[in-house]
Design a protein around this motif. Structure first.
Motif, PDB file in Angstrom:
ATOM      1  N   ARG A 287       0.799  -1.213   0.000  1.00 48.81           N
ATOM      2  CA  ARG A 287       0.000   0.000   0.000  1.00 48.81           C
ATOM      3  C   ARG A 287       0.838   1.272   0.000  1.00 48.81           C
ATOM      4  NH1 ARG A 287      -4.798  -1.736   4.330  1.00 48.81           N
ATOM      5  NH2 ARG A 287      -5.477  -3.599   3.155  1.00 48.81           N
ATOM      6  N   ILE A 288       2.051   1.231   0.572  1.00 48.24           N
ATOM      7  CA  ILE A 288       2.890   2.442   0.672  1.00 48.24           C
ATOM      8  C   ILE A 288       3.683   2.592  -0.613  1.00 48.24           C
ATOM      9  CG2 ILE A 288       4.809   3.519   1.895  1.00 48.24           C
ATOM     10  CD1 ILE A 288       3.813   2.149   4.435  1.00 48.24           C
ATOM     11  N   THR A 289       3.732   3.776  -1.115  1.00 48.73           N
ATOM     12  CA  THR A 289       4.430   4.045  -2.374  1.00 48.73           C
ATOM     13  C   THR A 289       5.618   4.972  -2.210  1.00 48.73           C
ATOM     14  OG1 THR A 289       2.912   5.875  -2.857  1.00 48.73           O
ATOM     15  CG2 THR A 289       2.339   3.674  -3.739  1.00 48.73           C
ATOM     16  N   THR A 290       5.641   5.769  -1.105  1.00 48.96           N
ATOM     17  CA  THR A 290       6.751   6.697  -0.920  1.00 48.96           C
ATOM     18  C   THR A 290       8.004   5.934  -0.523  1.00 48.96           C
ATOM     19  OG1 THR A 290       6.119   7.045   1.387  1.00 48.96           O
ATOM     20  CG2 THR A 290       5.177   8.557  -0.262  1.00 48.96           C
ATOM     21  N   SER A 291       9.119   6.435  -1.046  1.00 53.35           N
ATOM     22  CA  SER A 291      10.386   5.718  -0.906  1.00 53.35           C
ATOM     23  C   SER A 291      10.859   5.593   0.548  1.00 53.35           C
ATOM     24  CB  SER A 291      11.472   6.403  -1.737  1.00 53.35           C
ATOM     25  OG  SER A 291      12.698   5.726  -1.581  1.00 53.35           O
ATOM     26  N   PRO A 292      10.866   6.641   1.369  1.00 46.84           N
ATOM     27  CA  PRO A 292      11.381   6.458   2.741  1.00 46.84           C
ATOM     28  C   PRO A 292      10.582   5.445   3.523  1.00 46.84           C
ATOM     29  CG  PRO A 292      11.277   8.775   2.161  1.00 46.84           C
ATOM     30  CD  PRO A 292      10.551   8.058   1.082  1.00 46.84           C
ATOM     31  N   GLU A 293       9.238   5.554   3.411  1.00 42.04           N
ATOM     32  CA  GLU A 293       8.412   4.626   4.179  1.00 42.04           C
ATOM     33  C   GLU A 293       8.575   3.195   3.660  1.00 42.04           C
ATOM     34  OE1 GLU A 293       7.481   7.447   2.973  1.00 42.04           O
ATOM     35  OE2 GLU A 293       6.808   8.667   4.675  1.00 42.04           O
ATOM     36  N   LYS A 294       8.671   3.071   2.325  1.00 43.07           N
ATOM     37  CA  LYS A 294       8.835   1.735   1.744  1.00 43.07           C
ATOM     38  C   LYS A 294      10.158   1.109   2.192  1.00 43.07           C
ATOM     39  CE  LYS A 294       7.522  -0.450  -2.567  1.00 43.07           C
ATOM     40  NZ  LYS A 294       6.201  -0.788  -2.076  1.00 43.07           N
ATOM     41  N   SER A 295      11.179   1.958   2.317  1.00 45.71           N
ATOM     42  CA  SER A 295      12.475   1.464   2.795  1.00 45.71           C
ATOM     43  C   SER A 295      12.364   0.970   4.229  1.00 45.71           C
ATOM     44  CB  SER A 295      13.525   2.564   2.693  1.00 45.71           C
ATOM     45  OG  SER A 295      14.749   2.130   3.248  1.00 45.71           O
ATOM     46  N   MET A 296      11.580   1.697   5.033  1.00 47.11           N
ATOM     47  CA  MET A 296      11.401   1.266   6.424  1.00 47.11           C
ATOM     48  C   MET A 296      10.679  -0.079   6.483  1.00 47.11           C
ATOM     49  SD  MET A 296      10.286   4.873   8.216  1.00 47.11           S
ATOM     50  CE  MET A 296      11.315   6.334   8.105  1.00 47.11           C
ATOM     51  N   ILE A 297       9.619  -0.197   5.648  1.00 44.79           N
ATOM     52  CA  ILE A 297       8.903  -1.476   5.622  1.00 44.79           C
ATOM     53  C   ILE A 297       9.843  -2.604   5.192  1.00 44.79           C
ATOM     54  CG2 ILE A 297       7.059  -2.742   4.438  1.00 44.79           C
ATOM     55  CD1 ILE A 297       6.106  -0.823   6.575  1.00 44.79           C
ATOM     56  N   GLY A 298      10.710  -2.322   4.214  1.00 45.54           N
ATOM     57  CA  GLY A 298      11.673  -3.345   3.764  1.00 45.54           C
ATOM     58  C   GLY A 298      12.576  -3.778   4.901  1.00 45.54           C
ATOM     59  N   THR A 299      13.001  -2.781   5.708  1.00 44.80           N
ATOM     60  CA  THR A 299      13.866  -3.122   6.853  1.00 44.80           C
ATOM     61  C   THR A 299      13.136  -4.020   7.829  1.00 44.80           C
ATOM     62  OG1 THR A 299      15.046  -1.020   6.617  1.00 44.80           O
ATOM     63  CG2 THR A 299      15.227  -2.163   8.722  1.00 44.80           C
ATOM     64  N   ILE A 300      11.864  -3.667   8.077  1.00 43.47           N
ATOM     65  CA  ILE A 300      11.067  -4.502   8.998  1.00 43.47           C
ATOM     66  C   ILE A 300      10.984  -5.940   8.469  1.00 43.47           C
ATOM     67  CG2 ILE A 300       8.752  -4.847   9.942  1.00 43.47           C
ATOM     68  CD1 ILE A 300       8.415  -1.798   9.958  1.00 43.47           C
ATOM     69  N   ARG A 301      10.719  -6.099   7.164  1.00 43.70           N
ATOM     70  CA  ARG A 301      10.579  -7.438   6.587  1.00 43.70           C
ATOM     71  C   ARG A 301      11.897  -8.207   6.637  1.00 43.70           C
ATOM     72  NH1 ARG A 301       7.410  -7.504   0.978  1.00 43.70           N
ATOM     73  NH2 ARG A 301       7.558  -9.729   1.499  1.00 43.70           N
TER      74      ARG A 301
END
Length: 927
Positions: free
Chosen positions: A583-597
């Motif tokens: 659902r998130i498309t912005t790069s900083p937030e997407k990077s954070m989600i990637g870190t969580i995963r």
């Protein structure tokens, strides 16, 4: 009878007859030298036999012409009879005409040995013819005298006339030939008598050749014959057929059976003696026996047999000798012992029976070595006062036997030492249980000196059952072996020692092979060991095993609980992160989600490694053998590691050979796990440069996997520790790069399960090379396509399907609902197993039963397995509705339990949307 008469070659009875004849008879040898003459010849010639013997007849009394001499010489050379007229000269020189008749004489071998010469005055013949009319009584009287003389002879005599007709036969001949007695009448023809004899089997030599034999006998009779024949009844007869001057023949038969019997007996005795001597010599030679004979009279020792040879001498070097070879060659110590017992050994026996004395002595061989000799001797002759006069004996070389005896004695000593050094007690008993041997260990275990055990009764031992209860005598090990006749092995018994203490023994009893009259084994071999300490150790080990098993169960329970407790919240973290990432498309937030995963997946990887290690340690890790294509696995994992390599600026190369495109039989999941681990390590420990993966292999070679990197590398010591649990190259590596240190241990274990091997070569600061060889056979069929992901990708919608979901975790219910929302399926979510059963019943009543059940396993009130069983119990659609276990309990034995309970598949928490949809799609397709 004169001594000259005794030199006649004629038999005694014939000599008597010829001596009484009025005709002149002289016997000459083959050279016409005179050997004997009758009185009529001496009176007529004036020569005495003593004067005439040895002189040639022709020159002494004949005044023959050359032609007459030639006739006589020719007849003599042929051995034929001869008759001629010549002048006879007497001792005074007076000559008168005579008729000379030569009759050949044959020896026992049939050869002519001389001649009988009969001469008659020619005027006397004329005078005889003139006076033929003398009174018949004188002729009859002379004939009667001759018949009486012949009848009185003990030998058989026949007189034949010049026409071969029988004139007379005496009684002795008839007794000698009883089968011919009725035929022997005056006037019978010689050939007729022979024919009757052949017919009546008197002459066994004629059998089968009758006519030829009759012809031969006729010729011998006409010529005159001297020889021996054997009759059908076995008697031997000396045959003399002597032709007379008037052309007749005198046949004499002398029985020589007794002489032949004596000769046969003598021959048999000589043969027996020769055979005995030969046998004795053979025995002496074959037994390597030497003989000796010593006499007091001459002091000479005579040796024979192999006396000399067994000492290395030639026979003529030792015998005979005036000095005893024995005393010269015997060892001084042994000779002194023999001499010390000589008086006792050679004393006269009280019972008169000479004894054999034996001594073992060493005798020096010719080469200086010593031979052991068994000397056996006996007195064969004594002086009147009882002293021995003569000794005879034998020598037997027993050197080898003495050596064997020494070896046996040494072996027995060694065996006793071995037995005494044995850790097992060994006892030998007879069939009655009496001990005949016990080694030192037996005494130690029983608490007595092992020598004191000999003669003791095993049955008297106080034996018990291992638990201390009484043991009947019939159950004793020895009694069981004796009764059943078989070996008793590993029987445990209790025994009370001499000091009152108790121990437990493990006993073996084996019957010895030697059998007695009652077919019972003669001896028993018993071995036993004190296993009291072993039993105590076994008890402690059992206790330790129970404790270890309890600890292992606790560990398994802990790991299962830990897995469940970690996977459940982790499923929420990773599930929500996946949903947010979409659902998130912005790069900083997407990077954070990637870190969580990534963090959650790293935590999941640590958990999986711990669980795999636990399986390996428990021996429960298994591998499958299904068809797969190795190159497909390489292509599947390449994207997973390319992103991480790109982030570090590394070049990742994946290459496969044509052989890696061939289908093989193996476990693709575990091979993928190995490749992920190796590539993850290579990327993790490489800061610059490249990482390469290659797969190769031909039809007849193993599958080869090679991973190379240009990372930090390792020293040989570090390579040696890389497969140890929780180990990395150095202590700082774990802090610097992270990880549990279990990855390579798991890799090696999986490779070993597949029958392969792994090799690592590495250089510090230069990189590492890992090479794996897996002997995976080629598959006959191509692998089935993995449709799970494909189905999940292509099947974006589950429109028309009703899904019933039960999970006690609100987080997991949210994750499941969100992941399934986009699928188009109708999803009903409940909080536990009880609610799931109720909802199922409601859906059935509404005629809208769910097409698939997604059930959590660990739920309060009623878990997933119980809920599925309750739904199955409702019957109808509940009997066949497919179910998928969605659970954090993902250990292998747990998964197997779910499948056994009726679940069609399972999805382990934490899960990704593709995995969840793939499992659902797969089950629905099968349904």
């Amino acid at each position: 009878m004169t001594s000259d008469t005794q030199h006649s070659p004629l038999p005694r009875h014939l000599r008597q007859i010829v001596e009484a004849m009025a005709g002149r008879v002289v016997i000459v040898d083959a050279a016409l030298r005179i050997t004997w003459a009758n009185r009529a010849w001496e009176q007529r010639t004036g020569w005495s036999l003593a004067e005439a013997r040895g002189r040639e007849l022709v020159h002494l009394v004949w005044d023959a012409q050359a032609d007459e001499i030639a006739t006589l010489t020719a007849a003599m050379a042929r051995g034929d009879a001869c008759q001629c007229e010549t002048l006879s000269r007497d001792a005074t020189g007076e000559r008168r005409p005579v008729e000379v008749r030569l009759v050949p004489l044959q020896g026992d071998d049939g050869a002519v040995s001389g001649f009988a010469v009969l001469d008659t005055d020619i005027p006397a013949q004329t005078d005889h013819r003139v006076h033929a009319g003398r009174p018949l009584d004188e002729a009859e009287r002379a004939r009667a005298q001759l018949a009486n003389a012949i009848e009185a002879l003990p030998d058989g005599v026949l007189v034949w006339d010049d026409r071969n007709r029988l004139v007379m036969a005496n009684s002795a001949y008839r007794r000698m030939y009883p089968l011919l007695a009725d035929v022997l009448v005056p006037g019978v023809d010689f050939d007729h008598v022979l024919a009757i004899g052949v017919e009546r089997n008197v002459y066994p030599n004629a059998s089968g050749r009758e006519q030829a034999w009759l012809a031969e006998q006729h010729a011998l009779f006409i010529k005159g014959y001297v020889g021996e024949v054997r009759l059908a009844d076995g008697r031997w007869i000396r045959r003399l057929d002597l032709r007379t001057i008037d052309g007749g023949c005198i046949t004499v038969r002398i029985e020589t059976t007794e002489r032949h019997r004596h000769l046969d007996a003598l021959d048999a005795a000589n043969r027996a003696l020769a055979e005995a001597r030969q046998t004795l010599n053979q025995i002496i030679e074959s037994t390597d026996v030497g003989t000796w004979d010593w006499s007091v009279d001459d002091g000479i020792e005579r040796t024979g047999g192999r006396y000399a040879q067994m000492l290395g001498y030639a026979p003529d070097e030792l015998s005979p000798t005036l000095t005893s070879a024995f005393t010269d060659l015997a060892h001084p110590d042994d000779l002194a012992r023999v001499i010390a017992t000589e008086e006792k050994d050679l004393a006269p026996p009280a019972d008169g029976i000479e004894k054999i004395r034996e001594h073992y002595v060493r005798m020096r061989r010719k080469d200086g070595s010593w031979a052991w000799i068994l000397s056996r001797a006996s007195v064969t002759e004594r002086f009147p006062d009882g002293r021995f006069r003569r000794l005879v004996g034998i020598h037997i070389d027993v050197t080898r036997r003495k050596q064997l005896e020494d070896e046996v004695a040494a072996s027995r000593t060694f065996l006793n030492e071995v037995m005494d050094a044995s850790m097992s007690a060994i006892v030998v008993t007879d069939r009655d249980g009496l001990i005949t041997y016990a080694n030192a260990e037996a005494g130690r275990i029983l608490g007595v000196d092992h020598h004191d055990l000999e003669g003791a009764d095993v049955v008297s031992w106080e034996l018990t059952e291992p638990d201390g209860s009484p043991m009947p005598v019939s159950s004793y090990p020895l009694r069981r072996a004796l009764t059943k006749g078989e070996t008793v092995r590993g029987m445990r018994i209790g025994i009370i020692r001499a000091d009152g203490s108790r121990c437990t023994l493990s006993v073996n009893v084996a019957p010895h092979s030697t059998a007695l009259a009652a077919d019972a084994p003669a001896r028993f071999i018993m071995s036993f060991a004190d296993i009291s300490d072993d039993i105590a150790k076994a008890v402690r080990l059992e206790q330790a095993l129970e404790q270890a098993q309890a600890a292992n169960r606790s560990k398994s329970t802990f790991l299962a609980n830990m897995s469940h407790e970690i996977r459940t919240p982790l499923n929420g973290v990773l599930g929500m992160a996946e949903l947010l990432d979409e659902r998130i498309t912005t790069s900083p937030e997407k990077s954070m989600i990637g870190t969580i995963r990534q963090s959650g997946e790293l935590l999941l990887n640590v958990l999986n490694e711990i669980l795999d290690m636990s399986k390996i340690e428990a021996g429960k890790m298994t591998v499958e053998a299904i068809a797969f294509i190795p190159a497909d696995i390489a292509r599947q994992i390449e994207p997973m590691h390319s992103l991480r390599a790109q982030e570090k600026g590394l070049l990742l190369e994946v290459s496969t050979s044509p052989g890696a495109e061939r289908a093989r039989l193996g476990d693709p999941f575990r091979i993928q796990q190995i490749l992920n681990n190796l590539l993850s390590n290579a990327v993790k420990f490489t800061e610059r440069g490249s990482v390469a993966l290659s797969l190769s292999g031909s039809d007849d070679t193993p599958l080869t996997i090679e991973v190379r990197d240009t990372g930090i590398g390792m020293t040989p010591e570090q390579v040696g520790r890389v497969f140890e649990n929780f180990e990395q190259a150095e202590s700082g590596t774990m802090r610097r790069f992270g990880g549990t240190g279990l990855g390579m241990t798991i890799v090696r274990s999986l490779i070993s399960l597949m029958g392969g091997h792994i090799a690592i070569s590495s250089t510090p600061d230069a990189g590492t090379r890992v090479e794996i060889s897996l002997p995976l056979p080629l598959a006959d069929d191509a692998p089935a396509a993995d449709v799970r992901v494909a189905d999940a990708i292509t099947s974006n919608s589950l429109v028309g399907f009703r899904l019933l979901v039960a999970d006690d975790s609100i987080t997991n219910r949210i994750v499941l609902s969100e992941m399934l929302k986009a699928s188009g399926a109708t999803v009903v979510v409940v909080t536990d197993g009880v609610e799931a059963v109720k909802e199922w019943q409601r859906m059935v009543e509404a005629d809208t039963p769910a097409d698939l059940l997604l059930l959590d396993i660990s739920m309060p009130v009623m878990d997933g397995i119980e809920a599925l069983a309750a739904i199955r119990a409702t019957g109808g659609a509940g009997l066949c509705v497919p179910a998928v276990a969605v659970t954090a309990n993902a250990m292998a034995h747990q998964v197997q339990e779910y499948l056994t309970a009726g679940f069609a598949a399972h999805v382990s928490k934490p899960f990704r949307r593709p995995d969840l949809l793939a499992a659902i799609t797969s089950v629905l397709k099968r349904g």
